[in-house]
Design a protein around this motif. Structure first.
Motif, PDB file in Angstrom:
ATOM      1  N   SER A  15      51.311  66.337  16.891  1.00 22.54           N
ATOM      2  CA  SER A  15      52.610  65.733  16.582  1.00 22.54           C
ATOM      3  C   SER A  15      53.657  66.811  16.308  1.00 22.54           C
ATOM      4  CB  SER A  15      52.504  64.800  15.368  1.00 22.54           C
ATOM      5  OG  SER A  15      51.781  63.636  15.680  1.00 22.54           O
ATOM      6  N   ARG A 103      47.808  60.716   4.978  1.00 18.27           N
ATOM      7  CA  ARG A 103      49.191  60.227   4.857  1.00 18.27           C
ATOM      8  C   ARG A 103      50.138  61.069   5.716  1.00 18.27           C
ATOM      9  NH1 ARG A 103      47.503  60.032  -0.583  1.00 18.27           N
ATOM     10  NH2 ARG A 103      48.636  61.963  -1.058  1.00 18.27           N
ATOM     11  N   ARG A 105      49.490  62.548   8.465  1.00 22.68           N
ATOM     12  CA  ARG A 105      49.343  62.166   9.872  1.00 22.68           C
ATOM     13  C   ARG A 105      50.289  61.026  10.233  1.00 22.68           C
ATOM     14  NH1 ARG A 105      43.617  59.896  11.778  1.00 22.68           N
ATOM     15  NH2 ARG A 105      44.059  58.570   9.958  1.00 22.68           N
ATOM     16  N   GLU A 106      50.381  60.041   9.343  1.00 24.87           N
ATOM     17  CA  GLU A 106      51.281  58.911   9.591  1.00 24.87           C
ATOM     18  C   GLU A 106      52.735  59.362   9.585  1.00 24.87           C
ATOM     19  OE1 GLU A 106      50.075  56.000  10.435  1.00 24.87           O
ATOM     20  OE2 GLU A 106      48.047  56.815  10.192  1.00 24.87           O
ATOM     21  N   THR A 107      53.077  60.213   8.633  1.00 24.77           N
ATOM     22  CA  THR A 107      54.452  60.713   8.537  1.00 24.77           C
ATOM     23  C   THR A 107      54.821  61.530   9.766  1.00 24.77           C
ATOM     24  OG1 THR A 107      54.271  60.805   6.129  1.00 24.77           O
ATOM     25  CG2 THR A 107      56.068  62.055   7.144  1.00 24.77           C
ATOM     26  N   ALA A 109      53.551  61.344  12.759  1.00 32.31           N
ATOM     27  CA  ALA A 109      53.676  60.453  13.917  1.00 32.31           C
ATOM     28  C   ALA A 109      55.019  59.737  13.897  1.00 32.31           C
ATOM     29  CB  ALA A 109      52.529  59.439  13.916  1.00 32.31           C
ATOM     30  N   GLU A 110      55.454  59.328  12.695  1.00 30.76           N
ATOM     31  CA  GLU A 110      56.752  58.653  12.575  1.00 30.76           C
ATOM     32  C   GLU A 110      57.899  59.601  12.920  1.00 30.76           C
ATOM     33  OE1 GLU A 110      59.569  56.921   9.039  1.00 30.76           O
ATOM     34  OE2 GLU A 110      57.452  56.404   8.970  1.00 30.76           O
ATOM     35  N   LYS A 353      55.623  50.400  12.013  1.00 27.96           N
ATOM     36  CA  LYS A 353      54.628  50.652  13.052  1.00 27.96           C
ATOM     37  C   LYS A 353      54.900  49.812  14.304  1.00 27.96           C
ATOM     38  CE  LYS A 353      50.671  47.620  12.051  1.00 27.96           C
ATOM     39  NZ  LYS A 353      49.195  47.644  11.859  1.00 27.96           N
TER      40      LYS A 353
END
Length: 380
Positions: A15, A103, A105-107, A109-110, A353
């Motif tokens: 990412s 967490r 990883r999610e940030t 990706a966003e 998401k």
């Protein structure tokens, strides 16, 4: 490091690599320095509209640079914590760092998705219009639920929500409502929500507690920025001088002081017949810019009007997402196949998401179209 944690780190690194590419990291810091220098120029605010556009671009770039640095630092710090925890046998430290990486990883990706918001008006504020479909009180109540969902989502991102217009339902809910939502990339995110939304539930308005299907539509439009740059290349204009026939004395009538400018791409013609040819040229160019600005605004207004006319019926066949509350719990996007059983969370504004998946799908579609176009060009 556990295999699962190593996989998460690899995803974050991927990412970050894509994020570097999308924000143009090699030149981003230099561009930010240039924007900072422009922001400190006292002459900038002689044109407030232009100054605001510069400040918005500067903030967008600063957020991108700082956001990337924060992600990179967090990844490095948590990897070091895991290594340190494993060396010292401190499982609690390792577990906390692993949770932080999950967490992160999610940030990441966003942020990667946010970097895709590079359309001409993606960074603009947005108008959000919600309309109830056929179905009386059921549809009106569903429209009100959607309005609450989107305001909750906007407020969770720190956006400002301003009510523009509202038409209440006869018994409950709303027939229609329009908000202006102000914040960075408001339109870029919300544009993914345009379409018909379908609700399935046990009706709270039915004495026999029967299951009902209701429809409501959300339509999103960008707030058009008045600071439209009008660039007129020399090759696009033809300048003619001629002798003015109007009043003004002997000088005006006997010299080629009047100016006529023709904009070749649009065939717009402007003229000026003051005493000075230099003055006439400046006045005519100003008039041409004004006419081209007006033309651009008409094009943008027409694009919005076309979108209105293309809305279609608020009902079966046009829905983008289904919200099923009975007999099971499920929200599913019919475009991306993204789904969740956390229906209450979605109705409370947890939409990121779904929006991210729609943005990624849109980018993938554009990439395929561009690749196909390149292949076609190569075949010619």
């Amino acid at each position: 490091m556990k295999a699962e944690t190593a996989a998460i780190v690899a995803e974050i690194e991927k990412s970050l690599a894509l994020l570097r590419q999308r924000i143009g990291w090699e030149t981003a810091e230099h561009r930010l320095e240039e924007m900072n220098a422009r922001a400190e120029d006292p002459d900038l605010w002689s044109d407030p509209a232009k100054a605001q556009a510069v400040m918005r671009e500067r903030q967008r770039l600063a957020d991108s640079v700082e956001g990337y640095r924060a992600l990179e630092t967090a990844l490095s710090d948590n990897r070091e914590l895991i290594e340190l925890g494993e060396e010292e046998g401190d499982e609690e430290v390792v577990a906390e760092a692993e949770a932080a990486l999950a967490r992160l990883r999610e940030t990441a990706a966003e942020k990667e998705i946010e970097a895709l918001l590079s359309g001409e008006v993606d960074g603009n504020d947005a108008f959000l219009e919600i309309n109830a479909g056929a179905g009386g009180v059921e549809a009106c109540d569903w429209a009100a639920m959607l309005a609450r969902m989107y305001t909750r989502w906007a407020e969770s991102r720190g956006y400002k929500v301003e009510l523009q217009d509202e038409s209440p339902g006869e018994e409950a809910g709303i027939r229609s409502v329009t908000y202006q939502i102000r914040g960075a990339n408001a339109y870029g995110w919300l544009k993914t929500e345009t379409g018909v939304h379908r609700l399935v539930r046990i009706s709270p308005f039915d004495s026999q507690a029967r299951r009902q299907t209701s429809f409501a539509a959300a339509w999103v439009y960008p707030v058009i920025d008045d600071t439209i740059e009008i660039d007129i290349p020399d090759k696009d204009i033809r300048i003619d001088t001629y002798r003015s026939s109007g009043a003004g004395g002997q000088h005006v009538n006997t010299t080629d002081s009047a100016v006529r400018i023709t904009h070749l791409p649009t065939n717009i013609v402007v003229t000026s017949s003051e005493k000075s040819q230099h003055q006439n040229r400046a006045i005519a160019m100003q008039a041409l810019r004004s006419k081209l600005y007006e033309l651009e605004m008409k094009k943008r207004t027409q694009a919005i009007q076309d979108a209105h006319e293309a809305k279609g019926e608020i009902g079966w066949g046009n829905q983008i997402r289904s919200y099923v509350l009975q007999p099971y719990q499920m929200v599913k996007d019919l475009r991306t196949q993204e789904e969740t059983s956390d229906t209450q969370g979605v109705l409370d504004g947890k939409l990121d998401k779904f929006m991210a998946a729609a943005l990624a799908l849109d980018v993938a579609g554009k990439s395929r179209a561009e690749s196909a176009a390149e292949d076609d060009a190569a075949a010619l």
